[in-house]
Enzyme design. Structure first.
Site, mmCIF file in Angstrom:
data_model
loop_
_atom_site.group_PDB
_atom_site.id
_atom_site.type_symbol
_atom_site.label_atom_id
_atom_site.label_comp_id
_atom_site.label_asym_id
_atom_site.label_seq_id
_atom_site.Cartn_x
_atom_site.Cartn_y
_atom_site.Cartn_z
ATOM 1 N N ASP A 198 0.887 -1.166 0.000
ATOM 2 C CA ASP A 198 0.000 0.000 0.000
ATOM 3 C C ASP A 198 0.919 1.208 0.000
ATOM 4 O OD1 ASP A 198 -1.427 2.303 0.970
ATOM 5 O OD2 ASP A 198 -3.045 0.952 1.569
ATOM 6 N N HIS A 199 0.914 1.971 -1.088
ATOM 7 C CA HIS A 199 1.959 2.994 -1.220
ATOM 8 C C HIS A 199 1.846 4.089 -0.157
ATOM 9 C CE1 HIS A 199 -0.944 5.459 -3.549
ATOM 10 N NE2 HIS A 199 -0.159 6.477 -3.263
ATOM 11 N N GLU A 237 -8.279 15.239 -3.061
ATOM 12 C CA GLU A 237 -7.514 15.258 -4.311
ATOM 13 C C GLU A 237 -8.111 16.302 -5.238
ATOM 14 O OE1 GLU A 237 -5.634 11.420 -5.707
ATOM 15 O OE2 GLU A 237 -7.691 10.821 -5.277
ATOM 16 N N ASP A 256 -11.281 2.675 -3.691
ATOM 17 C CA ASP A 256 -9.997 3.172 -4.191
ATOM 18 C C ASP A 256 -9.143 3.793 -3.081
ATOM 19 O OD1 ASP A 256 -8.199 3.750 -6.323
ATOM 20 O OD2 ASP A 256 -8.887 5.829 -6.350
ATOM 21 N N HIS A 261 -5.940 2.843 1.777
ATOM 22 C CA HIS A 261 -5.043 3.882 2.310
ATOM 23 C C HIS A 261 -5.567 4.488 3.615
ATOM 24 C CE1 HIS A 261 -3.291 3.420 -1.569
ATOM 25 N NE2 HIS A 261 -4.088 4.244 -2.219
ATOM 26 N N LYS A 361 -12.388 13.206 -5.248
ATOM 27 C CA LYS A 361 -11.657 13.761 -6.383
ATOM 28 C C LYS A 361 -12.309 15.080 -6.758
ATOM 29 C CE LYS A 361 -9.606 9.627 -8.141
ATOM 30 N NZ LYS A 361 -8.190 9.766 -7.756
HETATM 31 C C1 BG6 Z 1 -4.168 5.492 -5.703
HETATM 32 C C2 BG6 Z 1 -5.557 5.680 -6.252
HETATM 33 O O1 BG6 Z 1 -4.098 4.331 -4.925
HETATM 34 O O2 BG6 Z 1 -3.837 6.614 -4.880
HETATM 35 C C3 BG6 Z 1 -5.669 6.975 -7.023
HETATM 36 O O3 BG6 Z 1 -5.872 4.589 -7.099
HETATM 37 C C4 BG6 Z 1 -5.215 8.136 -6.161
HETATM 38 O O4 BG6 Z 1 -6.998 7.182 -7.462
HETATM 39 C C5 BG6 Z 1 -3.844 7.847 -5.574
HETATM 40 O O5 BG6 Z 1 -5.184 9.301 -6.967
HETATM 41 C C6 BG6 Z 1 -3.459 8.929 -4.597
HETATM 42 O O6 BG6 Z 1 -2.136 8.722 -4.187
HETATM 43 P P1 BG6 Z 1 -1.280 9.928 -3.637
HETATM 44 O O7 BG6 Z 1 -0.034 9.278 -3.127
HETATM 45 O O8 BG6 Z 1 -1.054 10.850 -4.787
HETATM 46 O O9 BG6 Z 1 -2.093 10.579 -2.571
#
Ligand code: BG6
Length: 511
Positions: A198-199, A237, A256, A261, A361
């Site tokens: 999970d980034h 976002e 998503d 996250h 978004k």
């Molecule tokens: C991704 C989603 O996991 O995370 C995207 O699929 C989203 O829709 C993105 O824009 C947001 O990541 P970050 O690191 O830019 O907040």
């Protein structure tokens, strides 16, 4: 030294980092966006900082026709465009020699045989000791296929070295599919070989939540229902779906952003102190707090979960399309691009403390923030002063793009009478550490190569997170929204979002 810190913060203080083992990093989907925008720049940053093993090889694979040389050329072009720092040709020229490529289709068993043969050759040539990391940078639909083909080809075996599989999100579409995916993976892989990424957990500010809570004596005693009034977690976002209409139509913001996250961040904020910083103690703590989330009844979903979809609007002076006008989106789409929910945790620490989550978004700004709002001080002392109202203290964890921590409190305005003003005490990462900018994937890749699974999700964690989201998905799919689109691009979501919080005598933070 500042760059060393970037990674050492991932490892708990007191535990020695050890260099990652020699290994081959195999990327499925090597001609795609994730590879050029994030994976390669992250690996390159690790190379620049001396965090890659000496014997390190990348094998890319995808359908796009390329040979080793044209893959190297393509990556050399892409890295110049997507690197997060100044390009250092000395590091890159050394590194690029160890890139290989196989053209093939993921459903073709002969491709896996070719891969196996190349892995043997590479092992012999580069001394990579039979350690393989397979990264699935591919659409979720082929996760099961690739992972089982790797098993059938014998590439999951750990006889010679280790074999690890990194899986991107989305991990399943709902609880049932996540359970099925876990079972499918476990047919060929042992749990310790499966690394669900999970980034958000690669972000320094997210990792710092635990350090902040448990390395400081002053906050933890207040971190409970006796002192905390409520918690707000916002992931706003500015972007729309950015050409990903096809994917987003099947997802929506709950799947998503919130199920993964946001619940991951929430788990860090709300978990009890783990007995150590070892991977399983932290992961057990996260599972425990998510398990304690109050399961929402359908009535509670209707009351406590709000969804929205953006229509066209103006942002920064530019006209932007509504969600339904985006490419690959149905003209009558029911997919939510905004959600706000109120959750409770049924445990001793948090009983009765609402957790308000919102994400969307095309909101006015890009910001991720966790706000801990404390209970108001009693006003008795100020009764006979001009002070009309005491504001509650807030602790703000700024995750991105601002990275820092802020404490909001009341202070006396200089002068003869008792007047108060809200002031802020501020800590900023950049000012304190001057860390080099990264992609957010560096720590995650480094941890996987060195065998530290702390930041990766176990099967029970992803399933528990789906259990939290599932009642909302169920109600939302049985009661389609009637009023979409219901917020113009560039605004803070539908009016129902305010109606979720205001009757509680609270309000969304104005960001
Ligand atoms: C991704 C989603 O996991 O995370 C995207 O699929 C989203 O829709 C993105 O824009 C947001 O990541 P970050 O690191 O830019 O907040």
């Amino acid at each position: 030294m500042a760059e060393m810190k970037l990674l050492s913060e991932a490892a708990p203080s007191g535990i020695q980092e050890r260099p990652p083992d020699p290994c081959v990093f195999v990327i499925f989907g090597a001609s795609g966006d994730l590879t050029k925008r994030l994976l390669m720049p992250a690996i390159y940053n690790l190379a620049c900082d001396g965090f890659l093993p000496h014997n390190f090889v990348i094998i890319g694979t995808a359908k796009t026709e390329m040979d080793h040389e044209s893959f190297r050329e393509q990556m050399s072009k892409d890295i110049r465009q997507f690197t997060t720092r100044d390009f250092n040709s000395q590091v890159w020229d050394e590194f690029v020699k160890n890139l290989y490529y196989i053209t093939g289709s993921f459903d073709d068993p002969s491709m896996y045989q070719q891969l196996k043969q190349l892995l043997n050759e590479v092992d012999a040539k580069h001394n990579t000791e039979g350690n393989y990391l397979f990264y699935l940078a591919v659409p979720p639909i082929v996760f099961g296929l690739i992972s089982s083909q790797l098993g059938i080809a014998g590439l999951t075996s750990e006889d010679k070295g280790w074999s690890r599989l990194i899986i991107e999100k989305p991990f399943g579409h709902d609880l049932e599919s996540a359970v099925t995916l876990n079972r499918g993976l476990q047919e060929h892989w042992l749990e310790h070989q499966i690394w669900r990424i999970d980034h958000y957990l690669g972000k320094e500010t997210v990792q710092n939540i635990l350090a902040f809570r448990f390395a400081n004596g002053i906050f933890e005693p207040l971190w409970n229902r006796h002192y905390v009034d409520h918690i707000q977690l916002t992931v706003a976002e500015k972007v729309g779906v950015e050409g990903r209409g096809n994917f987003y139509e099947r997802s929506g913001v709950l799947r998503d952003m919130i199920q993964n996250h946001m619940l991951q961040m929430l788990a860090y904020v709300a978990m009890d102190s783990p007995s150590s910083f070892h991977a399983d103690d932290i992961r057990n703590g996260k599972v425990a707090v998510l398990k304690a989330m109050h399961p929402m009844t359908p009535e509670e979903v209707i009351r406590n979960a709000v969804r929205g979809q953006y229509s066209g609007g103006t942002m920064d002076g530019n006209i932007v399309l509504g969600y339904r006008e985006e490419p690959d989106v149905a003209k009558d789409s029911r997919t939510e691009t905004f959600a706000a929910i109120k959750l409770y945790i049924d445990n001793w620490r948090w009983a009765g403390v609402p957790l308000y989550l919102r994400s969307g978004k095309r909101l006015p700004i890009r910001r991720t923030e966790i706000a801990i709002q404390f209970k108001r001080a009693p006003e008795v002392l100020f009764r006979d002063t001009p002070v009309e109202r005491l504001e509650a203290n807030q602790l703000l964890l700024h995750i991105q793009p601002d990275q820092g921590i802020e404490l909001v409190f009341e202070a006396k305005v200089p002068g003869p009478t008792m007047q108060l003003q809200t002031v802020r005490m501020h800590f900023e990462y950049q000012e304190a550490f001057h860390a080099a900018r990264g992609t957010g994937y560096e720590t995650l890749l480094y941890d996987c190569m060195s065998g530290d699974p702390t930041l990766f999700s176990r099967s029970d964690l992803v399933e528990t997170a789906w259990r939290v989201a599932q009642p909302i998905l169920d109600v939302w799919s049985s009661l389609p929204p009637r009023d979409f689109p219901n917020y113009p691009a560039g605004t803070w979501g539908p009016k129902e979002a305010s109606e979720l919080i205001e009757p509680d005598g609270r309000g969304w933070r104005r960001l």
